[in-house]
Design a protein around this motif. Structure first.
Motif, mmCIF file in Angstrom:
data_model
loop_
_atom_site.group_PDB
_atom_site.id
_atom_site.type_symbol
_atom_site.label_atom_id
_atom_site.label_comp_id
_atom_site.label_asym_id
_atom_site.label_seq_id
_atom_site.Cartn_x
_atom_site.Cartn_y
_atom_site.Cartn_z
ATOM 1 N N LEU A 239 0.964 -0.912 0.159
ATOM 2 C CA LEU A 239 0.060 0.122 0.312
ATOM 3 C C LEU A 239 1.035 1.788 -0.136
ATOM 4 C CD1 LEU A 239 -2.510 -1.350 2.735
ATOM 5 C CD2 LEU A 239 -2.777 -0.728 0.035
ATOM 6 N N GLN A 240 2.067 1.295 0.889
ATOM 7 C CA GLN A 240 3.346 2.268 0.882
ATOM 8 C C GLN A 240 3.171 3.001 -0.614
ATOM 9 O OE1 GLN A 240 5.259 0.951 3.948
ATOM 10 N NE2 GLN A 240 3.864 2.208 5.320
ATOM 11 N N ALA A 241 3.045 2.058 -1.126
ATOM 12 C CA ALA A 241 3.683 2.431 -3.255
ATOM 13 C C ALA A 241 2.984 3.675 -3.465
ATOM 14 C CB ALA A 241 3.049 1.205 -4.029
ATOM 15 N N ASP A 242 1.850 4.044 -2.969
ATOM 16 C CA ASP A 242 0.381 5.251 -2.965
ATOM 17 C C ASP A 242 1.241 5.907 -2.207
ATOM 18 O OD1 ASP A 242 -1.302 6.670 -3.124
ATOM 19 O OD2 ASP A 242 -3.012 4.888 -3.470
ATOM 20 N N THR A 243 1.372 7.419 -2.510
ATOM 21 C CA THR A 243 2.311 8.570 -1.736
ATOM 22 C C THR A 243 0.910 9.467 -2.008
ATOM 23 O OG1 THR A 243 2.138 9.446 -3.905
ATOM 24 C CG2 THR A 243 4.479 8.577 -3.384
ATOM 25 N N SER A 244 -0.342 9.365 -2.040
ATOM 26 C CA SER A 244 -1.694 9.957 -1.584
ATOM 27 C C SER A 244 -2.161 9.364 -0.489
ATOM 28 C CB SER A 244 -2.710 9.746 -3.147
ATOM 29 O OG SER A 244 -2.967 8.929 -2.653
ATOM 30 N N ILE A 245 -1.409 8.244 0.268
ATOM 31 C CA ILE A 245 -1.984 7.716 2.076
ATOM 32 C C ILE A 245 -0.830 7.727 2.453
ATOM 33 C CG2 ILE A 245 -4.197 7.067 0.574
ATOM 34 C CD1 ILE A 245 -2.653 4.763 0.726
ATOM 35 N N SER A 246 -1.449 7.653 3.621
ATOM 36 C CA SER A 246 -0.841 7.098 4.589
ATOM 37 C C SER A 246 -1.063 6.332 5.109
ATOM 38 C CB SER A 246 -0.300 8.527 5.980
ATOM 39 O OG SER A 246 0.166 9.657 5.719
ATOM 40 N N VAL A 247 -0.366 5.112 5.802
ATOM 41 C CA VAL A 247 -0.509 3.298 6.123
ATOM 42 C C VAL A 247 0.249 3.546 7.570
ATOM 43 C CG1 VAL A 247 -0.272 0.948 5.194
ATOM 44 C CG2 VAL A 247 -0.504 2.785 3.286
ATOM 45 N N GLN A 248 -0.555 2.994 8.167
ATOM 46 C CA GLN A 248 0.151 2.576 9.503
ATOM 47 C C GLN A 248 -0.153 1.413 10.176
ATOM 48 O OE1 GLN A 248 0.954 5.961 12.861
ATOM 49 N NE2 GLN A 248 2.156 6.169 11.415
ATOM 50 N N ARG A 249 0.949 0.544 10.320
ATOM 51 C CA ARG A 249 0.338 -1.085 11.300
ATOM 52 C C ARG A 249 0.016 -0.634 12.621
ATOM 53 N NH1 ARG A 249 6.453 -2.858 10.667
ATOM 54 N NH2 ARG A 249 6.372 -1.242 11.573
ATOM 55 N N TRP A 250 -0.484 -1.824 12.765
ATOM 56 C CA TRP A 250 -0.932 -2.373 14.237
ATOM 57 C C TRP A 250 -0.191 -1.307 15.363
ATOM 58 C CZ3 TRP A 250 0.962 -5.521 17.543
ATOM 59 C CH2 TRP A 250 1.713 -6.304 17.289
ATOM 60 N N ILE A 251 1.445 -1.869 14.914
ATOM 61 C CA ILE A 251 2.433 -2.098 16.001
ATOM 62 C C ILE A 251 2.555 -0.429 15.830
ATOM 63 C CG2 ILE A 251 4.186 -2.287 14.515
ATOM 64 C CD1 ILE A 251 5.172 -4.489 17.210
ATOM 65 N N ASP A 252 2.516 0.398 14.769
ATOM 66 C CA ASP A 252 3.015 1.781 15.114
ATOM 67 C C ASP A 252 1.893 2.010 15.695
ATOM 68 O OD1 ASP A 252 5.035 1.018 12.811
ATOM 69 O OD2 ASP A 252 3.526 1.277 11.173
ATOM 70 N N LEU A 253 0.192 1.455 15.421
ATOM 71 C CA LEU A 253 -0.853 2.379 16.564
ATOM 72 C C LEU A 253 -0.472 2.018 17.873
ATOM 73 C CD1 LEU A 253 -3.174 2.089 13.914
ATOM 74 C CD2 LEU A 253 -2.003 4.069 14.090
ATOM 75 N N PHE A 254 -0.277 0.919 18.121
ATOM 76 C CA PHE A 254 0.053 0.663 19.071
ATOM 77 C C PHE A 254 0.953 0.568 19.819
ATOM 78 C CE2 PHE A 254 -1.029 -2.479 22.561
ATOM 79 C CZ PHE A 254 -1.896 -1.818 23.253
ATOM 80 N N PRO A 255 2.489 1.418 20.457
ATOM 81 C CA PRO A 255 3.255 1.474 20.159
ATOM 82 C C PRO A 255 3.454 1.025 21.636
ATOM 83 C CG PRO A 255 2.851 3.881 20.561
ATOM 84 C CD PRO A 255 1.341 3.275 19.810
ATOM 85 N N PHE A 256 2.932 1.557 21.992
ATOM 86 C CA PHE A 256 2.516 0.310 23.791
ATOM 87 C C PHE A 256 3.224 -1.302 23.569
ATOM 88 C CE2 PHE A 256 -0.006 -1.946 27.238
ATOM 89 C CZ PHE A 256 0.598 -1.333 28.229
ATOM 90 N N TYR A 257 2.860 -2.307 22.382
ATOM 91 C CA TYR A 257 2.836 -2.755 22.153
ATOM 92 C C TYR A 257 4.459 -3.376 22.514
ATOM 93 C CZ TYR A 257 2.777 -7.848 20.635
ATOM 94 O OH TYR A 257 3.457 -9.080 20.081
ATOM 95 N N GLY A 258 5.085 -3.316 21.796
ATOM 96 C CA GLY A 258 6.680 -2.860 21.645
ATOM 97 C C GLY A 258 7.500 -2.358 23.010
ATOM 98 N N ALA A 259 6.773 -1.228 23.897
ATOM 99 C CA ALA A 259 7.620 -1.445 25.168
ATOM 100 C C ALA A 259 7.641 -2.890 25.949
ATOM 101 C CB ALA A 259 6.540 -0.453 25.824
ATOM 102 N N VAL A 260 5.874 -3.270 25.901
ATOM 103 C CA VAL A 260 5.357 -4.757 26.576
ATOM 104 C C VAL A 260 6.654 -6.100 26.088
ATOM 105 C CG1 VAL A 260 3.175 -6.302 27.489
ATOM 106 C CG2 VAL A 260 3.135 -3.741 27.094
#
Lengths: 403, 237
Positions: A239-260
């Motif tokens: 999806l990120q090939a399309d520059t008219s949009i921004s894409v975020q993965r669940w882990i980007d939206l929920f950084p708490f997970y990485g910290a845990v």
């Protein structure tokens, strides 16, 4: 064949010295079971946190207009582009579903009390498929057959507003064109995400109601649900090939997970290390005591012409076998315990940042089984090798006269 | 003329005990032919065990030479020399110890099979050879007994079978009767004499047991680290 005869001798020594072998093997078995259970617990915790987050409404991916995640004033996705993106996504076999959301911030008023809220307009049928883990604690969830404007709100918000199911609520927000608009909704259900901050401000209405409220058919977020979480990066990259949009993965939206995950890795990494060290020291100690009683045996073997290396190998093989047998027994016990624990549904207290407990679940980590087996075999070998090396360092005559 | 089985010349060995220096061997010359049966006698501390240990390449002399079946023994700790001594022990030496030194975890058959592990025999061959040797020492009925289930005399016979199972050129026995009662001693001595005759294995004992010495034709008496007398009533070397 050559290896077999040496292993056979080590095996004989091992089983004929049953009591000593049982003690050392027991320590290894205990350590293996403890490691398996710990890894299973951590894995289940990670998986539970990840999947409950994803299935709790976050989705695997979210798509916004360009800069839509960083700039609150950024344009939303137009209805036409949203449709095009949905078609593109639905053609991908990894994609389970897509759903639109209109996000808004505003005020909710019960008449007596007014509270700032975070609202979202959702495609009711699709949303239900991606919000499996947001339980309704009172009333019912939104439905496609609802008449009039209905809302589901967080339990803490309901309590603070002093409203319950069936009561009316006025929602007020800015429109796309900077005007102010309000609609009245009826509370159909009260939900609890388990995140207190969210439950204090959450309002969910239908996409049509949100569109009316914001006076816009633009889409704030396109949420993508996948069949397998492991495919998240793959689809995000496409999806990120399309520059008219921004894409975020669940882990980007929920950084708490990485910290845990990092926190747990360090805690359980240290715990696993301690278990291994305790096992190593215990086995090494019992091996040392056992081997000191057998110094004479090592001298006798060397008198026959066995090389020092051969004698060390023979004794180390006992440690290796002990590691293999102890770990195998421990892993079997561990797997059995996992089965019993999983069936017992032992309730656990709510994790930090959550208000809802969960049943204790332990995952069987397939890769952990050979890893523990290998670690324990190495541990057993090393625990035997060190005293064997020390034992054979003395001269043959000294060893022969050692009692 | 055939070279002797064992030729030792000028063997010296001392031990330090605190500030005291004990000269265990002070220049031992010894020659042994194939099939010979010889005893080293002497009081406790006379150096008998040290001499046997050096001949068995278990201990390194301070000086002197030892030639085993034509091979000068190299005493350094270089791996090639260590390997040479291991091979000499493996291929030509058998040991009987005062305390039997049997592995208590293994049966008589397994104990006797143990030295054969260094060879290329299959498991069946090893067991056959071990069983035959145990049969020969009169323990055919005790193959699967562990040392703890055998009497002292039987244990020493297992040790004899283990020492002879590879058919060594030279059997070294350090006080083999020290821990045996008189009946077991008699049986063991008869057995050793018979095996010496039947197998032609040279035997070198260290002992001060009169019962054993009565059966050994050639005896060297060791005193203060030197061979003092040689008793050789029958044939000469």
């Amino acid at each position: 064949m050559t290896i077999n005869k040496w292993l056979a001798l080590s095996w004989l020594n091992l089983i004929r010295n049953g009591r000593r072998s049982l003690i050392s093997g027991g320590v290894i078995a205990f350590g293996s079971a403890a490691l398996l259970l710990s890894i299973g617990y951590v894995s289940a915790t990670f998986e539970g946190l990840r999947e409950s987050t994803i299935q709790g409404g976050l989705g695997h991916l979210q798509i916004a207009a360009h800069n839509g995640f960083d700039d609150p004033r950024a344009e939303a996705i137009s209805a036409a582009q949203a449709q095009q993106l949905e078609q593109q996504l639905q053609a991908m076999p990894e994609v389970r579903l897509t759903t639109r959301r209109i996000l808004f911030e505003g005020l909710a008023s019960s008449g007596d009390v007014t509270i700032a809220v975070m609202g979202r307009g959702v495609d009711i049928d699709q949303e239900r498929k991606i919000s499996l883990f947001t339980p309704i604690v009172e009333g019912r969830n939104l439905s496609g057959q609802d008449s009039g404007w209905q809302a589901v709100i967080g339990d803490r918000l309901a309590r603070n507003l002093g409203v319950s199911v069936g009561d009316s609520l006025t929602l007020l927000t800015n429109t796309r064109y900077q005007g102010i608009n309000a609609i009245d909704v009826t509370i159909k259900g009260i939900n609890r995400s388990g995140i207190p901050e969210l439950d204090e401000r959450s309002v969910m209405i239908s996409l049509a109601a949100a569109s009316l409220l914001t006076d816009s058919d633009q889409v704030s977020r396109l949420v993508v649900g996948l069949y397998e979480t492991a495919n998240t990066d793959l689809i995000a990259d496409r999806l990120q090939a399309d520059t008219s949009i921004s894409v975020q993965r669940w882990i980007d939206l929920f950084p708490f997970y990485g910290a845990v995950v990092n926190l747990y890795h360090s805690i359980f990494g240290m715990m696993g290390g301690i278990i291994l060290v305790v096992v190593f020291l215990s086995v090494s100690n019992s091996m040392l005591m056992a081997f000191m009683e057998r110094v004479n045996e090592s001298g006798t073997l060397r008198a026959f012409g066995f090389s020092r290396g051969r004698v060390i190998g023979l004794f180390s093989a006992e440690g290796w076998l002990l590691g293999a047998l102890g770990a195998s027994a421990g892993l079997e016990i561990g797997l059995l315990l996992m089965l019993l624990i999983n069936q017992a549904s032992i309730p656990m207290p709510p994790p930090p940042g959550r208000s809802v407990g969960y049943p204790l679940v332990l995952n069987v980590e397939v890769l952990a089984v050979p890893a523990i087996l290998a670690a324990m075999m190495l541990c057993g070998t090393l625990a035997a090798w060190l005293p064997a090396r020390r034992m054979t360092a003395m001269t043959i005559t000294a060893a022969l006269n050692h009692y | 003329m055939n070279s002797p089985l064992l030729q030792a010349s000028g063997l010296r060995k001392h031990f330090d005990q605190g500030d005291n220096r004990i000269d265990a061997l002070q220049g031992i010359d010894l020659c042994l032919e194939a099939g010979a049966m010889v005893a080293i006698t002497g009081h406790s501390g006379s150096g008998k065990s040290t001499l046997l240990n050096i001949i068995g390449t278990l201990e390194t002399p301070d000086a002197g030479e030892l030639v085993l079946w034509g091979n000068p023994v190299r005493w350094s700790n270089r791996s090639a020399d260590v390997r040479q001594r291991e091979q000499l022990r493996e291929q030509g030496l058998g040991f009987i110890f005062q305390n039997f030194n049997l592995n208590p975890a293994l049966t008589a058959l397994e104990n006797v099979s143990l030295p054969l592990l260094l060879g290329n025999d299959s498991r069946r061959q090893r067991e056959q050879k071990a069983a035959a040797m145990l049969e020969r020492v009169g323990l055919g009925e005790r193959l699967h007994h562990r040392p703890g289930q055998l009497s002292g005399g039987q244990q020493q016979r297992v040790a004899v079978a283990r020492a002879l199972v590879r058919q060594p050129r030279l059997l070294l026995a350090d006080e083999p009767t020290a821990n045996l009662d008189s009946q077991s001693t008699s049986l063991l001595l008869e057995l050793l004499a018979q095996l010496n005759r039947d197998l032609g294995t040279a035997m070198l004992f260290s002992s001060h047991d009169e019962r054993l010495l009565a059966t050994v034709p050639r005896q060297y008496h060791l005193q203060d680290g030197r061979i003092q007398t040689c008793h050789q009533p029958e044939t000469s070397a």
